[in-house]
Write an enzyme that holds these catalytic residues in place. Sequence first.
Site, PDB file in Angstrom:
ATOM      1  NE  ARG A 186      -4.084   1.887   2.374  1.00 48.69           N
ATOM      2  CZ  ARG A 186      -4.142   2.816   3.336  1.00 48.69           C
ATOM      3  NH1 ARG A 186      -3.210   2.854   4.272  1.00 48.69           N
ATOM      4  NH2 ARG A 186      -5.125   3.693   3.347  1.00 48.69           N
ATOM      5  CB  ILE A 225      -5.386   6.224  -0.198  1.00 47.04           C
ATOM      6  CG1 ILE A 225      -5.361   4.718  -0.472  1.00 47.04           C
ATOM      7  CG2 ILE A 225      -4.693   6.525   1.118  1.00 47.04           C
ATOM      8  CD1 ILE A 225      -3.932   4.143  -0.633  1.00 47.04           C
ATOM      9  CB  SER A 226     -10.553   3.803   0.649  1.00 47.14           C
ATOM     10  OG  SER A 226     -11.187   4.494  -0.404  1.00 47.14           O
ATOM     11  CD  GLN A 227     -11.035   2.696   8.065  1.00 52.10           C
ATOM     12  OE1 GLN A 227     -11.977   3.446   7.806  1.00 52.10           O
ATOM     13  NE2 GLN A 227     -11.027   1.906   9.118  1.00 52.10           N
TER      14      GLN A 227
END
Length: 213
Positions: free
Chosen positions: A35, A61-63
């Site tokens: 990530r 950026i999404s969790q």
Amino acid sequence: MGMTSQRTRDRLIERLREQGIRNESVLEVMRSTPRHIFIEEALASRAYEDTALPIGQGQTISQPYIVARMTEALLGEGELPRKVLEVGTGSGYQTAILARLVEQVYSVERIDALMQQARTRFQELGLRNIRLKHSDGNWGWDDYGPYDGIIVTAAPPQVPKPLYDQLSVGGRLVIPVGEQGRQQLLVVTRTHDGYDSKTIDLVSFVPLRGGLG
Ligand code: SAH
């Protein structure tokens, strides 16, 4: 390096499991997808915290938990979707996870700079089954539809009609809907005579905007 090591990633996966993520393929793909390459270097040490992070242009950026939850909901329990449309490429992290689980991913992003950065990352990772378009995802991406799965990573006030239309029968649409800061995460399934919709979570996404960035 310590902060982006395999042990740090493994801990994140254990947390996702504790939080109820059950799909082993999703967990495995998230374990083995870095990530930290999807965020700027200054924040890389936080890449494996279960939190959303800024990616520039006012976007995030999404969790990881939300990525896992949405991916699991999109895949469902039966046959895997073959063709998936994503609206809101952003950093490309969710796109990369999908690309390792399904045959072909189509992704649209309204901010060109983000799309170009994401493209470079896919090349670095050797992912070839992703097609990108600089476009307003409110219109979906008609050329390649209908899709077995559609995932939207920004929140509109209600489901845009083209997304319903571009979903195949038996396909699933996963989308956050509602006003800023408090949205319902919906899973919409297309049936032979309509659409079934259920809420699976409460979430907080950036808004789905109109037009190009
Ligand atoms: N899945 C991404 C989420 C990024 S945030 C990630 O984890 O990195 C949501 C993204 O949706 C932003 O990049 C934003 O620019 C994009 N977006 C917002 N409205 C859009 C629209 N109408 N069409 C396409 N993309 C949109």
